[in-house]
Each structure stands twice: as structure tokens, then as C-alpha cells.
Design a protein around this motif. Structure first.
Motif, PDB file in Angstrom:
ATOM      1  N   ASN A  15       0.826  -1.221   0.000  1.00  0.00           N
ATOM      2  CA  ASN A  15       0.000   0.000   0.000  1.00  0.00           C
ATOM      3  C   ASN A  15       0.856   1.265   0.000  1.00  0.00           C
ATOM      4  OD1 ASN A  15      -2.484  -1.452   0.129  1.00  0.00           O
ATOM      5  ND2 ASN A  15      -2.200  -1.708   2.348  1.00  0.00           N
ATOM      6  N   ILE A  16       1.873   1.263  -0.845  1.00  0.00           N
ATOM      7  CA  ILE A  16       2.742   2.436  -0.925  1.00  0.00           C
ATOM      8  C   ILE A  16       2.276   3.407  -1.999  1.00  0.00           C
ATOM      9  CG2 ILE A  16       4.780   1.281  -0.031  1.00  0.00           C
ATOM     10  CD1 ILE A  16       5.683   0.755  -2.848  1.00  0.00           C
ATOM     11  N   THR A  17       1.350   2.965  -2.849  1.00  0.00           N
ATOM     12  CA  THR A  17       0.850   3.836  -3.906  1.00  0.00           C
ATOM     13  C   THR A  17      -0.525   3.359  -4.340  1.00  0.00           C
ATOM     14  OG1 THR A  17       1.254   4.715  -6.128  1.00  0.00           O
ATOM     15  CG2 THR A  17       1.986   2.461  -5.689  1.00  0.00           C
ATOM     16  N   ASN A  18      -1.332   4.289  -4.774  1.00  0.00           N
ATOM     17  CA  ASN A  18      -2.630   3.968  -5.355  1.00  0.00           C
ATOM     18  C   ASN A  18      -2.575   3.927  -6.875  1.00  0.00           C
ATOM     19  OD1 ASN A  18      -3.913   3.836  -2.817  1.00  0.00           O
ATOM     20  ND2 ASN A  18      -4.184   6.074  -2.787  1.00  0.00           N
ATOM     21  N   ASP A  19      -1.404   4.243  -7.413  1.00  0.00           N
ATOM     22  CA  ASP A  19      -1.216   4.250  -8.864  1.00  0.00           C
ATOM     23  C   ASP A  19      -0.790   2.857  -9.303  1.00  0.00           C
ATOM     24  OD1 ASP A  19      -0.711   4.711 -11.497  1.00  0.00           O
ATOM     25  OD2 ASP A  19       0.625   6.423 -11.184  1.00  0.00           O
ATOM     26  N   GLU A  20      -1.667   2.160 -10.026  1.00  0.00           N
ATOM     27  CA  GLU A  20      -1.378   0.797 -10.463  1.00  0.00           C
ATOM     28  C   GLU A  20      -0.157   0.741 -11.384  1.00  0.00           C
ATOM     29  OE1 GLU A  20      -2.850  -2.115  -9.809  1.00  0.00           O
ATOM     30  OE2 GLU A  20      -4.413  -1.365  -8.472  1.00  0.00           O
ATOM     31  N   SER A  21       0.073   1.815 -12.128  1.00  0.00           N
ATOM     32  CA  SER A  21       1.173   1.801 -13.085  1.00  0.00           C
ATOM     33  C   SER A  21       2.537   1.829 -12.404  1.00  0.00           C
ATOM     34  CB  SER A  21       1.055   2.981 -14.053  1.00  0.00           C
ATOM     35  OG  SER A  21       1.147   4.212 -13.349  1.00  0.00           O
ATOM     36  N   LYS A  22       2.580   2.282 -11.120  1.00  0.00           N
ATOM     37  CA  LYS A  22       3.862   2.347 -10.420  1.00  0.00           C
ATOM     38  C   LYS A  22       4.245   1.034  -9.742  1.00  0.00           C
ATOM     39  CE  LYS A  22       3.876   7.302  -9.363  1.00  0.00           C
ATOM     40  NZ  LYS A  22       3.942   8.321  -8.274  1.00  0.00           N
ATOM     41  N   ILE A  23       3.307   0.124  -9.643  1.00  0.00           N
ATOM     42  CA  ILE A  23       3.587  -1.130  -8.945  1.00  0.00           C
ATOM     43  C   ILE A  23       4.684  -1.909  -9.654  1.00  0.00           C
ATOM     44  CG2 ILE A  23       2.608  -3.357  -8.255  1.00  0.00           C
ATOM     45  CD1 ILE A  23      -0.035  -1.966  -7.816  1.00  0.00           C
ATOM     46  N   SER A  24       4.653  -1.931 -10.989  1.00  0.00           N
ATOM     47  CA  SER A  24       5.673  -2.663 -11.737  1.00  0.00           C
ATOM     48  C   SER A  24       7.062  -2.067 -11.515  1.00  0.00           C
ATOM     49  CB  SER A  24       5.334  -2.666 -13.234  1.00  0.00           C
ATOM     50  OG  SER A  24       5.246  -1.339 -13.723  1.00  0.00           O
ATOM     51  N   MET A  25       7.124  -0.749 -11.327  1.00  0.00           N
ATOM     52  CA  MET A  25       8.417  -0.113 -11.081  1.00  0.00           C
ATOM     53  C   MET A  25       8.979  -0.543  -9.726  1.00  0.00           C
ATOM     54  SD  MET A  25       9.371   3.953 -11.023  1.00  0.00           S
ATOM     55  CE  MET A  25       8.281   4.265  -9.630  1.00  0.00           C
ATOM     56  N   TYR A  26       8.136  -0.548  -8.695  1.00  0.00           N
ATOM     57  CA  TYR A  26       8.594  -0.972  -7.379  1.00  0.00           C
ATOM     58  C   TYR A  26       8.926  -2.464  -7.367  1.00  0.00           C
ATOM     59  CZ  TYR A  26       6.986   3.558  -5.659  1.00  0.00           C
ATOM     60  OH  TYR A  26       6.818   4.912  -5.446  1.00  0.00           O
ATOM     61  N   ALA A  27       8.170  -3.246  -8.111  1.00  0.00           N
ATOM     62  CA  ALA A  27       8.486  -4.673  -8.221  1.00  0.00           C
ATOM     63  C   ALA A  27       9.850  -4.877  -8.863  1.00  0.00           C
ATOM     64  CB  ALA A  27       7.404  -5.398  -9.017  1.00  0.00           C
ATOM     65  N   GLY A  28      10.181  -4.024  -9.824  1.00  0.00           N
ATOM     66  CA  GLY A  28      11.511  -4.079 -10.424  1.00  0.00           C
ATOM     67  C   GLY A  28      12.607  -3.740  -9.429  1.00  0.00           C
ATOM     68  N   TRP A  29      12.322  -2.823  -8.521  1.00  0.00           N
ATOM     69  CA  TRP A  29      13.303  -2.510  -7.474  1.00  0.00           C
ATOM     70  C   TRP A  29      13.584  -3.729  -6.603  1.00  0.00           C
ATOM     71  CZ3 TRP A  29      11.846   2.914  -5.060  1.00  0.00           C
ATOM     72  CH2 TRP A  29      11.966   3.895  -6.058  1.00  0.00           C
ATOM     73  N   VAL A  30      12.518  -4.421  -6.208  1.00  0.00           N
ATOM     74  CA  VAL A  30      12.690  -5.604  -5.360  1.00  0.00           C
ATOM     75  C   VAL A  30      13.514  -6.672  -6.078  1.00  0.00           C
ATOM     76  CG1 VAL A  30      11.470  -7.476  -4.175  1.00  0.00           C
ATOM     77  CG2 VAL A  30      10.560  -5.147  -4.097  1.00  0.00           C
ATOM     78  N   THR A  31      13.228  -6.870  -7.341  1.00  0.00           N
ATOM     79  CA  THR A  31      13.952  -7.887  -8.113  1.00  0.00           C
ATOM     80  C   THR A  31      15.411  -7.519  -8.289  1.00  0.00           C
ATOM     81  OG1 THR A  31      11.905  -8.421  -9.294  1.00  0.00           O
ATOM     82  CG2 THR A  31      13.971  -9.172 -10.275  1.00  0.00           C
ATOM     83  N   SER A  32      15.676  -6.264  -8.573  1.00  0.00           N
ATOM     84  CA  SER A  32      17.033  -5.851  -8.917  1.00  0.00           C
ATOM     85  C   SER A  32      17.911  -5.578  -7.700  1.00  0.00           C
ATOM     86  CB  SER A  32      16.988  -4.593  -9.791  1.00  0.00           C
ATOM     87  OG  SER A  32      16.360  -3.528  -9.092  1.00  0.00           O
ATOM     88  N   SER A  33      17.327  -5.418  -6.512  1.00  0.00           N
ATOM     89  CA  SER A  33      18.149  -5.137  -5.339  1.00  0.00           C
ATOM     90  C   SER A  33      19.101  -6.287  -5.039  1.00  0.00           C
ATOM     91  CB  SER A  33      17.253  -4.860  -4.128  1.00  0.00           C
ATOM     92  OG  SER A  33      16.413  -5.971  -3.861  1.00  0.00           O
ATOM     93  N   PHE A  34      18.692  -7.517  -5.305  1.00  0.00           N
ATOM     94  CA  PHE A  34      19.558  -8.678  -5.101  1.00  0.00           C
ATOM     95  C   PHE A  34      20.761  -8.618  -6.046  1.00  0.00           C
ATOM     96  CE2 PHE A  34      20.989 -12.893  -6.203  1.00  0.00           C
ATOM     97  CZ  PHE A  34      21.068 -13.552  -4.986  1.00  0.00           C
ATOM     98  N   THR A  35      20.492  -8.427  -7.328  1.00  0.00           N
ATOM     99  CA  THR A  35      21.573  -8.454  -8.310  1.00  0.00           C
ATOM    100  C   THR A  35      22.476  -7.233  -8.195  1.00  0.00           C
ATOM    101  OG1 THR A  35      19.972  -7.540  -9.894  1.00  0.00           O
ATOM    102  CG2 THR A  35      20.347  -9.901  -9.959  1.00  0.00           C
ATOM    103  N   LEU A  36      21.916  -6.099  -7.782  1.00  0.00           N
ATOM    104  CA  LEU A  36      22.751  -4.916  -7.596  1.00  0.00           C
ATOM    105  C   LEU A  36      23.741  -5.136  -6.453  1.00  0.00           C
ATOM    106  CD1 LEU A  36      23.384  -2.036  -8.470  1.00  0.00           C
ATOM    107  CD2 LEU A  36      21.653  -1.230  -6.858  1.00  0.00           C
ATOM    108  N   ALA A  37      23.270  -5.720  -5.355  1.00  0.00           N
ATOM    109  CA  ALA A  37      24.170  -6.029  -4.241  1.00  0.00           C
ATOM    110  C   ALA A  37      25.180  -7.104  -4.645  1.00  0.00           C
ATOM    111  CB  ALA A  37      23.368  -6.490  -3.030  1.00  0.00           C
TER     112      ALA A  37
END
Length: 537
Positions: A15-37
Motif C-alpha cells: 500500500n505504498i501507492t494507489n497508482d497501479e502503473s507504479k507497482i511494476s516499477m517498485y516490483a523491479g526494485w525488489v527484483t534488482s536489489s539482489f543483483t545490484l548487491a
């Protein structure tokens, strides 16, 4: 792979945003945080494996993964989820070190296509089981409310159950590795390994000293790899043979039917201790660049496809202007996405096992990699158009897309790994080289979901859901041009093959050849065996 079916819904539940279009961006952050580290630590783990050995680094990476997934299951917010994924990436140095281990185990060039399918097959098994775990066990209160009651810990942390299951699998693998994984480093594999000794003791107690399982663990590939002494119950302190086997196997014919392979048996390690002056040659740098680009666009597809499958249809076809302006999604739930990704893993295992070794044997690793690089742009240009299929044909279109992408990926990665290994000047530097390659690939994997998630969000707002796919297609066009700059240098396998299989000059009889070869070979063999016996004494 278990997080992909539910990562979109997990971010939505924060529940960090009500904008459905931003969910994919935040999901990308979660996925990429592993590989970035992982990018920040991959080189260090590879360098450390050259100093302390492969096994300690592999076991540390597995332990870090187990800790990461458990913390991720308890994540109540996006920052905690990002921290958990980043922790796993920092502690996990397995990717480059695993490539190094495979490279050290293979001593014959013809065996590489088959050997380099082992790790992708294991990855495919995880790709089958992982999405099933994530898609089925996520939100257990919604699926089995009689067992996982509302208001319990499973309701408070709806994504804990799949991560607990993954954590148990990881820690089981950690125990197996500690007990049965043998060191492959050219110098460190002679150290005493109390974990392997404990594993052999446990198997002897459970199954008996002469059980077939224990013999297979301790048996070498042929008679050359066996120790010179007879049966002993314990390894001598401070010394182990390359295969760690104290048993002798019967070999028909002469003992030395094949040339002595110093790299496979580990004899005269001092011969390999002299490292070349330059580690990163031009061929190696070029192969690593192509590896990074491959990691970027394949991770883009892997991370964005579940989001594309989960995106709800927009229902605004009046604003479409084909062939380029359209925005839509498949609208599948987590269970359906998990099943699709599991079938993807199953087909990847089939493609890796049966197609890659045969095609590589015919075309060679370099030519195959170049052909695949040229095929990727068409895949990315076509991907967004599958959503325009009629509803009755959409699922069939999804599976066609899955087969297409998996066929290319299962052949591209092993081909690149073979090229990189063959270009290494020495196995003593293979950990550092693969560590750098893994770091670059991790950075590109981290950038892939971030860039793709941002472009996917912009595309949905503007009405162009194909924007991100077409951008990735242009990236692959550049990668296909760069692939033709790769050269396959003469490596240690080529030099060894020339020594092992000399071609007699025209006009020379077999008698002349037989008279010359033993004179050069016998003193070398005698010296090596004498040296080895002295070490054991």
C-alpha cells in the motif's frame, strides 16, 4: 524464482501507492536489489575463492541465501523487502564461483557442452519448483483458510510460507554441500576436509563401508586417478588425492594407456603456480561485455514477463492506434503465473539437456552464440503483440513465447561460459575472471528490471505497452553486432590436445613413432609418480 509469481501482488499489498502503473516499477526494485548487491560483492567473492578455495565461498553463499529468503518472508514493508534481497546478494557469491568449479572439473574440450549443461539444468529444476512454491504457497489464508486461519501469523505475513519452504531447501543443500562437496581449486584441494570425512563416516555408518553410494562418492574416473596405496579407512592428515578416494579400481591393459592429465589429477601443482602477467586479455574483456548485455536483456524479460502476465486489461481499446499504440495485459492471478513459469522451467531443462549439447557439437560455441544473438531482436519486437491475440488463443500464445525465449536463453548462457573458460590463461585465475564476469552480469541484471519497470510504467500511461520491449530489441541489435567481435583464442585445452594426440608426419611409420614416444614419456611419468609417493610418505 519463487518470488516472481507474487512480487507484483506483494508490492501492491504494501500500500505504498494507489497508482497501479507504479507497482511494476517498485516490483523491479525488489527484483534488482539482489543483483545490484551481488554486483558489489561478486568480484570479491571470486577473488576470495582463488585464495581460500571454492567450497567455503559456495557454502557461505548458500547460507546467505537462506538468511535472505527468511527475512524476505517477514518483510512488512518495501524497505525491509529491499534490505532482505540486498543482504542475499551481498552474501551470495555463487554464480561466478560455480562457473569456476565447472571449469576446473572439465579437462577435455569435447566434454564442455555436456558439462556446462549441469548448472543450467539445476537452475531449470529450481525454475520449475520455485514458481510452484511461490504461486501456490503465497497467501495461504486465501487458499486454505481451514489450516491457515485468518488473524494468524500467515495472515499478517502472507508471503512467509513460500520463503520458509525455500529456506529449508537451501539449508538442506548447505548440509549436503558441507558433507559431500569436494574442493576443486588446483592448490587447495589437497587440504584435509573434515566435512567430507564426516560425510563418508556417516554414509559408512548408515549404509556400511562397502555400499555402492559410498563407493561412487569416492571413486575416480579411471585408474589413473586412484592413489598408489591400498585400502585405508581414513585419509592421511594434510594430504588428499584429487578425487579423495582411497580405493583402487581394476583397469584393463597397461596402467598408463592415456597421457597423464596434470590438471585433472592435480599432480605437480607447482607447474600451474606461475600466473600469466595479464589476466584480462582482449578476448576475455569482449566476452564479458557480451555476457553483461545478455544478462541485461534476459533479466528484463524474466522480471517483466510475470508483471505483463499479471497486469489487468485496461479495457480502453478506443484509444488504441495499431500497430504501435496499444496498452493491455493478460490479468492472470498468482497461481496461473506460477504454473506458466513452472512449465517454462520444465521446457528449459529439456532444451538444455537435449538440444544444446547436440547443436554445440555441430556449430561450436562461438557460432551458436552469434546465431542466438541475431535471433533475440525478433523475439523482443514480437513479445507485446501476443497480448492482442483473441482470448481463446492467449494461453497458447504465452506458451509459444515461453518456448521461444527459453530455447534462446538455454543455449546463449552455456555458450558464453564455454568461451570465457577457454579464454582463461590459467585455472588459478579462473575465479577472479568469473568473479568479474558475475559482477558485471549482476549489475546488468540489476539495471534490467529497474529500466524495464520504469519504461513499462511510462508505456502504460502513454498507451504504448510495447515501448519497453522495443527498447530491449534495439539493445539486442547492438549486442548481435558486438558478438561478431568475439574471437575464440587458443586455450589450454588446445595446447593439451596437441600434446596428447600428436599427428605423425607423412611418411613416418608406426614403428618409428612407437620407438620415439616412450623415451620422452617414461621419465616424466616416473618423476611424477615418485614425487607423489614422496608426498604421501
Amino acid at each position: 524464482m519463487s518470488i516472481f509469481p507474487y512480487v507484483y501482488h506483494m508490492v501492491k499489498d504494501f500500500n505504498i501507492t494507489n497508482d497501479e502503473s507504479k507497482i511494476s516499477m517498485y516490483a523491479g526494485w525488489v527484483t534488482s536489489s539482489f543483483t545490484l548487491a551481488e554486483f558489489l560483492a561478486g568480484f570479491l567473492w571470486g577473488r576470495l575463492s582463488d585464495k581460500i578455495g571454492r567450497k567455503p565461498v559456495l557454502l557461505t553463499g548458500m547460507g546467505g541465501t537462506g538468511l535472505s529468503v527468511i527475512l524476505f518472508g517477514f518483510a512488512p514493508s518495501l524497505p525491509v523487502a529491499l534490505l532482505a534481497r540486498a543482504l542475499g546478494g551481498i552474501l551470495n557469491g555463487n554464480m561466478g564461483v560455480l562457473q569456476t568449479t565447472v571449469g576446473e572439473l572439465v579437462t577435455v574440450k569435447e566434454h564442455q557442452p555436456r558439462a556446462y549443461t549441469v548448472m543450467p539444468i539445476v537452475w531449470c529444476i529450481g525454475s520449475i519448483v520455485g514458481p510452484m512454491i511461490g504461486g501456490t504457497l503465497a497467501k495461504p489464508v486465501d487458499w486454505i483458510p481451514t489450516v491457515f486461519q485468518p488473524g494468524s501469523i500467515w495472515d499478517r505475513f502472507p508471503y512467509l510460507l513460500p520463503n520458509l519452504f525455500s529456506g529449508m531447501c537451501v539449508f538442506f543443500g548447505l548440509a549436503v554441500g558441507f558433507l559431500f562437496l569436494e574442493e576443486t581449486h588446483a592448490e587447495k584441494k589437497y587440504r584435509r576436509d573434515r566435512g567430507v570425512e564426516l560425510g563418508r563416516y556417516l554414509t559408512s555408518r548408515l549404509f556400511g563401508k562397502n555400499n555402492c553410494f559410498r563407493r561412487r562418492l569416492r571413486r575416480g574416473k579411471n585408474g589413473e586417478d586412484q592413489p598408489l596405496l591400498g585400502e585405508t579407512d581414513e585419509s592421511l592428515p594434510g594430504y588428499r588425492t584429487a578425487d579423495g578416494s582411497p580405493e583402487l579400481t581394476s583397469v584393463e591393459g597397461p596402467i598408463m594407456q592415456e597421457p597423464l592429465d596434470l590438471e585433472s589429477t592435480g599432480e605437480m601443482v607447482e607447474a600451474q603456480s606461475e600466473k600469466p602477467e595479464r589476466t584480462f586479455t582482449k578476448p576475455i574483456i569482449f566476452i564479458i561485455i557480451n555476457y553483461g548485455l545478455l544478462a541485461f536483456h534476459t533479466m528484463t524479460l524474466d522480471s517483466l514477463l510475470p508483471v505483463f502476465l499479471s497486469t489487468e486489461p485496461t479495457g480502453t481499446q478506443d484509444s488504441w492506434s495499431l500497430p504501435f499504440k496499444f496498452a493491455d495485459g493478460f490479468g492472470y492471478d498468482t497461481r496461473t503465473v506460477g504454473i506458466i513459469l513452472s512449465i517454462q522451467g520444465l521446457y528449459s531443462m529439456i532444451s538444455t539437456s537435449f538440444f544444446f549439447p547436440r547443436i554445440t557439437g555441430r556449430l561450436g560455441a562461438l557460432r551458436l552464440f552469434q546465431i542466438i544473438s541475431m535471433s533475440y531482436p525478433l523475439l523482443y519486437f514480437a513479445t507485446p503483440y501476443f497480448v492482442l491475440l483473441p482470448s481463446s488463443l492467449r494461453m497458447a500464445g504465452v506458451y509459444i513465447l515461453i518456448i521461444w525465449k527459453c530455447t534462446l536463453a538455454t543455449m546463449a548462457y552455456p555458450s558464453n561460459a564455454i568461451l570465457l573458460t577457454n579464454s582463461a590463461p590459467s585455472t588459478l585465475m579462473l575465479g577472479t575472471i568469473n568473479g568479474v564476469a558475475a559482477s558485471i552480469a549482476s549489475l546488468c541484471r540489476a539495471m534490467g528490471p529497474i529500466v524495464s519497470g520504469y519504461l513499462y510504467t511510462i508505456g502504460l500511461r502513454a498507451g504504448y505497452c510495447g515501448m519497453v520491449w522495443w527498447f530491449t530489441a534495439f539493445v539486442t541489435i547492438g549486442a548481435s553486432f558486438l558478438s561478431f567481435g568475439i574471437t575464440e583464442p587458443r586455450g589450454r585445452f588446445d595446447g593439451k590436445e596437441e600434446i596428447e594426440e600428436p599427428v605423425p608426419a607423412a611418411g613416418h611409420s608406426a614403428t618409428t613413432r612407437d620407438a620415439v614416444e616412450p623415451v620422452a614419456a617414461e621419465p616424466t611419468i616416473t618423476i611424477n609418480l615418485a614425487t607423489r609417493t614422496t608426498q604421501r610418505d
